[in-house]
Design a protein around this motif. Structure first.
Motif, PDB file in Angstrom:
ATOM      1  N   ALA A 147       0.827  -1.208   0.000  1.00  0.00           N
ATOM      2  CA  ALA A 147       0.000   0.000   0.000  1.00  0.00           C
ATOM      3  C   ALA A 147       0.862   1.260   0.000  1.00  0.00           C
ATOM      4  N   TRP A 148       2.120   1.137   0.448  1.00  0.00           N
ATOM      5  CA  TRP A 148       3.017   2.294   0.524  1.00  0.00           C
ATOM      6  C   TRP A 148       4.158   2.214  -0.482  1.00  0.00           C
ATOM      7  N   ALA A 149       4.677   1.023  -0.705  1.00  0.00           N
ATOM      8  CA  ALA A 149       5.818   0.855  -1.610  1.00  0.00           C
ATOM      9  C   ALA A 149       5.368   0.152  -2.884  1.00  0.00           C
ATOM     10  N   GLU A 150       5.709   0.727  -4.027  1.00  0.00           N
ATOM     11  CA  GLU A 150       5.352   0.097  -5.286  1.00  0.00           C
ATOM     12  C   GLU A 150       6.041  -1.259  -5.402  1.00  0.00           C
ATOM     13  N   ALA A 151       5.326  -2.238  -5.908  1.00  0.00           N
ATOM     14  CA  ALA A 151       5.873  -3.581  -6.018  1.00  0.00           C
ATOM     15  C   ALA A 151       5.223  -4.299  -7.187  1.00  0.00           C
ATOM     16  N   SER A 152       5.934  -5.290  -7.705  1.00  0.00           N
ATOM     17  CA  SER A 152       5.415  -6.105  -8.804  1.00  0.00           C
ATOM     18  C   SER A 152       5.933  -7.521  -8.623  1.00  0.00           C
ATOM     19  N   PRO A 153       5.257  -8.523  -9.175  1.00  0.00           N
ATOM     20  CA  PRO A 153       5.706  -9.904  -9.004  1.00  0.00           C
ATOM     21  C   PRO A 153       7.133 -10.098  -9.525  1.00  0.00           C
ATOM     22  N   ALA A 154       7.928 -10.804  -8.738  1.00  0.00           N
ATOM     23  CA  ALA A 154       9.311 -11.081  -9.135  1.00  0.00           C
ATOM     24  C   ALA A 154       9.351 -12.147 -10.217  1.00  0.00           C
ATOM     25  N   ASP A 155      10.372 -12.106 -11.037  1.00  0.00           N
ATOM     26  CA  ASP A 155      10.586 -13.122 -12.060  1.00  0.00           C
ATOM     27  C   ASP A 155      10.858 -14.461 -11.371  1.00  0.00           C
ATOM     28  N   PRO A 156      10.141 -15.520 -11.742  1.00  0.00           N
ATOM     29  CA  PRO A 156      10.358 -16.824 -11.103  1.00  0.00           C
ATOM     30  C   PRO A 156      11.805 -17.293 -11.141  1.00  0.00           C
ATOM     31  N   SER A 157      12.559 -16.864 -12.151  1.00  0.00           N
ATOM     32  CA  SER A 157      13.963 -17.291 -12.244  1.00  0.00           C
ATOM     33  C   SER A 157      14.821 -16.716 -11.121  1.00  0.00           C
ATOM     34  N   GLU A 158      14.319 -15.671 -10.435  1.00  0.00           N
ATOM     35  CA  GLU A 158      15.064 -15.047  -9.347  1.00  0.00           C
ATOM     36  C   GLU A 158      14.659 -15.595  -7.980  1.00  0.00           C
ATOM     37  N   LEU A 159      13.743 -16.545  -7.961  1.00  0.00           N
ATOM     38  CA  LEU A 159      13.170 -17.017  -6.706  1.00  0.00           C
ATOM     39  C   LEU A 159      13.577 -18.452  -6.404  1.00  0.00           C
ATOM     40  N   PRO A 160      13.601 -18.822  -5.123  1.00  0.00           N
ATOM     41  CA  PRO A 160      13.801 -20.229  -4.771  1.00  0.00           C
ATOM     42  C   PRO A 160      12.662 -21.077  -5.331  1.00  0.00           C
ATOM     43  N   ALA A 161      12.945 -22.319  -5.561  1.00  0.00           N
ATOM     44  CA  ALA A 161      11.931 -23.226  -6.111  1.00  0.00           C
ATOM     45  C   ALA A 161      10.699 -23.256  -5.213  1.00  0.00           C
ATOM     46  N   GLY A 162       9.535 -23.112  -5.822  1.00  0.00           N
ATOM     47  CA  GLY A 162       8.281 -23.190  -5.092  1.00  0.00           C
ATOM     48  C   GLY A 162       7.851 -21.918  -4.399  1.00  0.00           C
ATOM     49  N   ALA A 163       8.671 -20.868  -4.468  1.00  0.00           N
ATOM     50  CA  ALA A 163       8.349 -19.618  -3.780  1.00  0.00           C
ATOM     51  C   ALA A 163       7.784 -18.600  -4.763  1.00  0.00           C
ATOM     52  N   THR A 164       7.037 -17.658  -4.229  1.00  0.00           N
ATOM     53  CA  THR A 164       6.649 -16.460  -4.972  1.00  0.00           C
ATOM     54  C   THR A 164       7.411 -15.290  -4.368  1.00  0.00           C
ATOM     55  N   GLY A 165       7.196 -14.109  -4.905  1.00  0.00           N
ATOM     56  CA  GLY A 165       7.903 -12.960  -4.359  1.00  0.00           C
ATOM     57  C   GLY A 165       7.514 -11.687  -5.050  1.00  0.00           C
ATOM     58  N   MET A 166       7.804 -10.576  -4.373  1.00  0.00           N
ATOM     59  CA  MET A 166       7.509  -9.258  -4.910  1.00  0.00           C
ATOM     60  C   MET A 166       8.794  -8.447  -5.008  1.00  0.00           C
ATOM     61  N   ARG A 167       8.996  -7.843  -6.171  1.00  0.00           N
ATOM     62  CA  ARG A 167      10.136  -6.959  -6.364  1.00  0.00           C
ATOM     63  C   ARG A 167       9.715  -5.534  -6.035  1.00  0.00           C
ATOM     64  N   THR A 168      10.590  -4.816  -5.326  1.00  0.00           N
ATOM     65  CA  THR A 168      10.265  -3.462  -4.898  1.00  0.00           C
ATOM     66  C   THR A 168      11.529  -2.628  -4.784  1.00  0.00           C
ATOM     67  N   ARG A 169      11.370  -1.332  -4.513  1.00  0.00           N
ATOM     68  CA  ARG A 169      12.480  -0.418  -4.252  1.00  0.00           C
ATOM     69  C   ARG A 169      12.147   0.365  -2.982  1.00  0.00           C
ATOM     70  N   VAL A 170      12.983   0.196  -1.965  1.00  0.00           N
ATOM     71  CA  VAL A 170      12.726   0.837  -0.675  1.00  0.00           C
ATOM     72  C   VAL A 170      14.037   1.330  -0.070  1.00  0.00           C
ATOM     73  N   PRO A 171      13.954   2.223   0.920  1.00  0.00           N
ATOM     74  CA  PRO A 171      15.174   2.721   1.560  1.00  0.00           C
ATOM     75  C   PRO A 171      15.889   1.642   2.373  1.00  0.00           C
ATOM     76  N   LEU A 172      17.205   1.700   2.322  1.00  0.00           N
ATOM     77  CA  LEU A 172      18.064   0.832   3.126  1.00  0.00           C
ATOM     78  C   LEU A 172      19.191   1.699   3.663  1.00  0.00           C
ATOM     79  N   ALA A 173      19.407   1.658   4.971  1.00  0.00           N
ATOM     80  CA  ALA A 173      20.390   2.537   5.609  1.00  0.00           C
ATOM     81  C   ALA A 173      21.656   1.783   5.975  1.00  0.00           C
ATOM     82  N   THR A 174      22.791   2.392   5.696  1.00  0.00           N
ATOM     83  CA  THR A 174      24.068   1.944   6.236  1.00  0.00           C
ATOM     84  C   THR A 174      24.181   2.563   7.619  1.00  0.00           C
ATOM     85  N   MET A 175      23.858   1.786   8.646  1.00  0.00           N
ATOM     86  CA  MET A 175      23.692   2.373   9.977  1.00  0.00           C
ATOM     87  C   MET A 175      24.986   2.947  10.544  1.00  0.00           C
ATOM     88  N   SER A 176      26.123   2.424  10.136  1.00  0.00           N
ATOM     89  CA  SER A 176      27.387   2.987  10.599  1.00  0.00           C
ATOM     90  C   SER A 176      27.571   4.423  10.105  1.00  0.00           C
TER      91      SER A 176
END
Length: 314
Positions: A101-130
């Motif tokens: 609802a807040w971060a845009e996402a779309s289904p991940a390509d099955p080739s990028e996923l573990p066998a039997g899993a689904t997934g969502m590809r997104t872009r979100v903030p990630l901080a280098t805490m140091s």
């Protein structure tokens, strides 16, 4: 006389609150028994994602506020916050995708996923805490907030010097206030390895064998993790570390053989519901702000905005 506020705790929640209160014109002092880089926040993977966060309108508002603020912070290259692409791996028939609802996402390509899993590809903030925690501290100080190394055992004793205290003490919050025994420390162990050139994140909350995530900071890959409720040892466990590396290598094979740079353990403040409220019957005005579990960074700016609205002098 300006409104004198003590913020107890110098992790990402405490510093974010101090920043907003100082920006609003209050006289703010952060009281802490540990430097920001010694707190649990420094151990955090620090990607915006509501890990084990409660579902409520109040928390929903904080999620959106934090995402908006982190996107703005990422415009400052000195802050240590990057907008990263990555995949949230799913292993249940009906995965919780409320976060989309807040971060845009779309289904991940099955080739990028573990066998039997689904997934969502997104872009979100990630901080280098140091980098982010010292930057945030510097921002607080530029606004006039002070950081004071002090052990606080009695919140009421702060009435001698302050008008309001905000308790943002993480796993120690309930103990410090003495009216809440529902906070459970949740042990989280990570290992940091050299980055072979992998700049996407992977999060697999239900990986076989336990939680697995690969998070690219600017200075390393953070590999995790664990979710050990009630465990309090801060010593890294070699067997757990080996299992983390094995799970993460299954997600990102390029990790194999990368040198270990450091390892760490933190105690997340677990609670059934986030506690952000005024605490009655104290010698000064007291606001509780803890219980974020594994979503401290994710909820930090939203928490700070909420606390500032509560603290506004009456």
């Amino acid at each position: 006389m300006s409104h004198r506020i003590a913020v107890v705790g110098a992790g990402v929640i405490g510093l974010s609150i101090a920043h907003e209160l100082a920006a609003a014109g209050s006289d703010v002092t952060v009281l802490t028994d540990a430097e920001p880089l010694e707190t649990t926040s420094a151990v955090a993977g620090a990607v915006w994602f509501p890990y084990a966060a409660e579902h409520s309108p109040a928390v929903d508002a904080m999620l959106g506020a934090s995402l908006r603020r982190f996107r703005a912070v990422a415009d400052d290259p000195d802050a240590g916050v990057d907008i990263r692409s990555g995949i949230i791996i799913e292993r249940t028939p009906t995965p919780d995708r409320a976060w989309t609802a807040w971060a845009e996402a779309s289904p991940a390509d099955p080739s990028e996923l573990p066998a039997g899993a689904t997934g969502m590809r997104t872009r979100v903030p990630l901080a280098t805490m140091s980098q982010y925690l010292p930057w945030l501290q510097a921002q607080c100080e530029a606004l006039g907030a002070r950081i004071e190394r002090r052990v606080v055992d009695d919140v009421d004793a702060l009435a001698r010097d302050f008008d309001t205290a905000v308790v943002a003490a993480g796993a120690r919050g309930g103990e410090l206030l003495g009216d809440d025994d529902t906070v459970v420390p949740i042990r989280g162990q990570v290992v940091r390895v050299a980055n072979p050139g992998f700049w996407e994140f992977r999060i697999d909350d239900d990986a076989p064998g336990g939680l697995a995530y690969v998070l690219p900071r600017r200075d390393c890959l953070v590999l995790g993790g664990t979710h050990e409720a009630g465990q309090t040892s801060l010593e890294p466990d070699p067997e757990i570390e080996a299992a983390i590396i094995e799970r993460c290598t299954a997600l990102v094979p390029a990790i194999a053989g990368q040198p270990i740079l450091s390892r760490a353990v933190g105690l997340r403040p677990g609670r059934e519901r986030l506690r952000i409220e005024e605490v009655p019957g104290r010698a000064l005005r007291v606001i509780a702000a803890y219980g974020h579990g594994g979503s401290g960074m994710t909820l930090s700016w939203g928490t700070a905005e909420r606390v500032t609205s509560l603290v506004s002098p009456r």
